[in-house]
Write an enzyme that holds these catalytic residues in place. Structure first.
Site, PDB file in Angstrom:
ATOM      1  CG  ASN A 142       2.426  16.196   4.749  1.00  0.00           C
ATOM      2  OD1 ASN A 142       3.085  15.176   4.965  1.00  0.00           O
ATOM      3  ND2 ASN A 142       2.036  17.012   5.713  1.00  0.00           N
ATOM      4  CE  LYS A 182     -11.865 -32.852 -10.316  1.00  0.00           C
ATOM      5  NZ  LYS A 182     -11.795 -32.449  -8.909  1.00  0.00           N
ATOM      6  CG  ASN A 240      -9.383 -29.583 -10.580  1.00  0.00           C
ATOM      7  OD1 ASN A 240     -10.414 -30.195 -10.815  1.00  0.00           O
ATOM      8  ND2 ASN A 240      -8.467 -29.998  -9.724  1.00  0.00           N
ATOM      9  CB  THR A 251     -33.905 -16.261 -15.249  1.00  0.00           C
ATOM     10  OG1 THR A 251     -34.993 -17.179 -15.336  1.00  0.00           O
ATOM     11  CG2 THR A 251     -33.906 -15.368 -16.484  1.00  0.00           C
ATOM     12  CG  HIS A 252     -34.495 -17.760 -11.004  1.00  0.00           C
ATOM     13  ND1 HIS A 252     -34.686 -17.048  -9.852  1.00  0.00           N
ATOM     14  CD2 HIS A 252     -35.292 -17.181 -11.938  1.00  0.00           C
ATOM     15  CE1 HIS A 252     -35.577 -16.084 -10.058  1.00  0.00           C
ATOM     16  NE2 HIS A 252     -35.955 -16.136 -11.326  1.00  0.00           N
ATOM     17  CE1 TYR A 311       0.407  11.729   4.768  1.00  0.00           C
ATOM     18  CE2 TYR A 311       1.397  12.212   6.883  1.00  0.00           C
ATOM     19  CZ  TYR A 311       1.239  11.367   5.805  1.00  0.00           C
ATOM     20  OH  TYR A 311       1.904  10.174   5.770  1.00  0.00           O
ATOM     21  CD  GLN A 340       4.356   5.187   5.987  1.00  0.00           C
ATOM     22  OE1 GLN A 340       4.917   6.271   5.941  1.00  0.00           O
ATOM     23  NE2 GLN A 340       4.757   4.216   6.787  1.00  0.00           N
ATOM     24  CB  SER A 346      -6.493 -33.801  -8.766  1.00  0.00           C
ATOM     25  OG  SER A 346      -6.361 -34.554  -7.581  1.00  0.00           O
ATOM     26  CE  LYS A 378       2.068   6.267  -0.207  1.00  0.00           C
ATOM     27  NZ  LYS A 378       1.212   6.637   0.941  1.00  0.00           N
ATOM     28  CD  GLU A 386     -11.558 -23.752  -9.121  1.00  0.00           C
ATOM     29  OE1 GLU A 386     -12.431 -24.451  -8.607  1.00  0.00           O
ATOM     30  OE2 GLU A 386     -10.396 -24.163  -9.307  1.00  0.00           O
ATOM     31  CB  SER A 415       6.422   3.850   3.827  1.00  0.00           C
ATOM     32  OG  SER A 415       7.073   5.073   3.564  1.00  0.00           O
TER      33      SER A 415
HETATM   34  N1  ARG Z   1       5.484   7.899   3.734  1.00  0.00           N
HETATM   35  C1  ARG Z   1       4.514   8.922   3.908  1.00  0.00           C
HETATM   36  C2  ARG Z   1       3.178   8.446   3.332  1.00  0.00           C
HETATM   37  O1  ARG Z   1       3.160   7.468   2.639  1.00  0.00           O
HETATM   38  C3  ARG Z   1       4.955  10.162   3.193  1.00  0.00           C
HETATM   39  C4  ARG Z   1       4.465  11.407   3.788  1.00  0.00           C
HETATM   40  C5  ARG Z   1       5.047  11.609   5.127  1.00  0.00           C
HETATM   41  N2  ARG Z   1       4.671  12.838   5.702  1.00  0.00           N
HETATM   42  C6  ARG Z   1       4.864  13.083   7.005  1.00  0.00           C
HETATM   43  N3  ARG Z   1       4.470  14.234   7.413  1.00  0.00           N
HETATM   44  N4  ARG Z   1       5.300  12.178   7.811  1.00  0.00           N
HETATM   45  O2  ARG Z   1       2.142   9.015   3.551  1.00  0.00           O
END
Ligand code: ARG
Length: 461
Positions: free
Chosen positions: A113, A286, A288, A158-159, A320, A325, A280, A328, A293, A26
């Site tokens: 964890n 144009k 735009n 409205t509408h 956990y 993961q 454009s 993220k 948007e 990660s």
């Molecule tokens: N990279 C892991 C995550 O984002 C960190 C925790 C990992 N824990 C484990 N027991 N493998 O969740």
């Protein structure tokens, strides 16, 4: 083939496979948590030292090593390695390089964890505060525009059909209220973000005599997660943040949609300055509204992230699981998207040209004072339902004559109802229609000015 993992490879014989290693890593994305990871590690090392789990000397050496790592990261000298899997192990192995064996003591009484759960709470706390501040800047920008338009009459819809006249500032202040609720929601969510998981270790707590209160104090957490199993597995605070972000993006997208409609030739209520529009490649005519948007479009990815997180958590057994993961990238993307969109939108607020004349002209179409005619009749003792019918007949007559209701003569109006007298023209006057709606929350300039003043004061808190 890579080597057996140095951090957890003790019970492994076979080296990890490069493809599988890449798949599980990660660090490509979680390295942005480095600042928070180190902050939490420094607090942990301090606590370990004060609780005599490691010596003061060891604690100090670890902290100096961690501070060196911050510098290396800030100077872009830090080497992030995929084979070290994640932000935590990259930093820990560098710490061991710097401090030697003492670096190996940092992970005493903690797990990745509780570490990752702590990191993302620290990250989200900081980002939520930034977003609150950016939202307040947006509110200031809305107020600044509103202040100039407490007497600018436009059709209220409205509408998307002309309904009743309002002042433009009143319309803008509707968005102020939405953003205000967004800020309140974010502030409230901070209460639940600011709980500390650290000390939960893998899931059951730790056998060392740790002092969680001390760690919490060092990290500015108001509370400690009460249950270690929940501490490492809970991601409610992320989902809550994403829900707040989704609602806020929905608000921005509504505003964007109005700007898109208003800037069309058919409406021509506003004009975007050149830097907020694009041309454009084929049509030289144009201009735009790409910027708005894009904000409208980016709402989709924020909703997507909310659904992704809810789905990641659905059916997950305690405690956990590696599924987590996957939280993220959606959270980082949501934070970045929301911050950018609020910032761009705030700048846009200062770059809108308002075509007051066209707004006013648009209110002269669509028989906008029909409700006022009905209310006039009610004042002359006609029951509202009957008054509604008479006003409706007047509208129908106007349509047939290809006129607006406001253009009918007294004679024409009296053909529809004898009750109508000369004083009707005061009521059918646009300005009057706006000024008469003079109670709290309504569109009269007096009330809108008051609302702006209250809003301004509310921003001081
Ligand atoms: N990279 C892991 C995550 O984002 C960190 C925790 C990992 N824990 C484990 N027991 N493998 O969740």
């Amino acid at each position: 083939m890579s080597k057996v993992n140095q951090s957890w490879g003790g019970r492994f014989n076979k080296a990890s496979n490069k493809i599988i290693e890449d798949f599980g890593a990660s660090v490509k994305f979680d390295k942005i948590l480095a600042k928070y990871d180190i902050k939490a590690s420094i607090a942990h090392a301090k606590m370990l030292g004060q609780c005599k789990i490691i010596t003061k000397k060891e604690s100090d050496a670890i902290i100096i090593g961690l501070e060196q790592i911050i510098d290396e990261i800030n100077q872009n000298k830090f080497k992030w390695l995929i084979e070290k899997e994640d932000v935590h192990m990259n930093i820990e192995s560098r710490l061991i390089e710097i401090c030697g064996d003492v670096g190996k003591k940092l992970h005493t009484g903690r797990s990745r964890n509780d570490q990752i759960a702590t990191d993302i709470r620290l990250y989200l706390r900081s980002q939520t505060n930034d977003i609150i501040n950016l939202s307040k800047d947006l509110q200031v920008a809305i107020l600044a525009l509103a202040q100039n338009h407490t007497n600018t009459i436009m059709p209220g819809f409205t509408h998307l059909q002309v309904a009743q006249p309002v002042v433009f500032a009143h319309h803008l202040m509707a968005y102020f209220e939405m953003i205000n609720r967004d800020v309140q929601r974010l502030k409230d969510s901070l209460k639940r973000i600011n709980f500390m998981p650290l000390g939960a270790a893998a899931l059951a707590g730790t056998t060392y005599p740790i002092d969680r209160d001390l760690s919490a104090k060092l990290l500015g957490f108001d509370n400690i997660c009460a249950n270690s199993i929940d501490a490492v597995s809970d991601r409610d605070f992320l989902i809550e943040f994403m829900a707040c972000a989704s609602i806020m993006m929905m608000h921005l997208s509504r505003f964007c949609e109005e700007i898109i409609i208003w800037s069309s030739a058919q409406f021509n209520f506003i004009e975007l300055t050149d830097d907020f529009a694009s041309g454009s490649s084929i049509m030289p005519n144009k201009k735009n509204p790409d910027v708005v948007e894009l904000i409208r479009g980016k709402t989709g990815r924020v909703y997507g992230s909310l659904v992704a997180l809810l789905t990641i958590m659905k059916g997950q057994v305690l405690a956990y699981n590696k599924d987590n993961q996957e939280d993220k990238e959606p959270i980082f993307d949501t934070v970045n998207t929301l911050k950018t969109c609020i910032d761009v939108f705030t700048r846009l607020m200062y770059n809108l040209k308002i075509n007051e004349k066209n707004m006013l002209n648009a209110t002269k179409k669509g028989h906008i004072t029909a409700t006022d005619l009905a209310d006039y009749l009610v004042n002359k003792k006609v029951a509202f339902r009957d008054a509604h019918k008479i006003a409706g007949q007047a509208v129908l007559y106007s349509i047939k004559q290809n006129k607006d209701l406001s253009e009918l003569s007294l004679q024409e109006l009296q053909k529809i109802s004898k009750i109508i007298k000369q004083d009707v023209f005061e009521v059918l006057d646009l300005k009057n229609a706006v000024y008469m709606r003079n109670h709290i929350g309504a569109t009269s300039p007096k009330q809108v000015k008051k609302a702006i003043k209250t809003a301004k004061n509310s921003l001081k808190n």
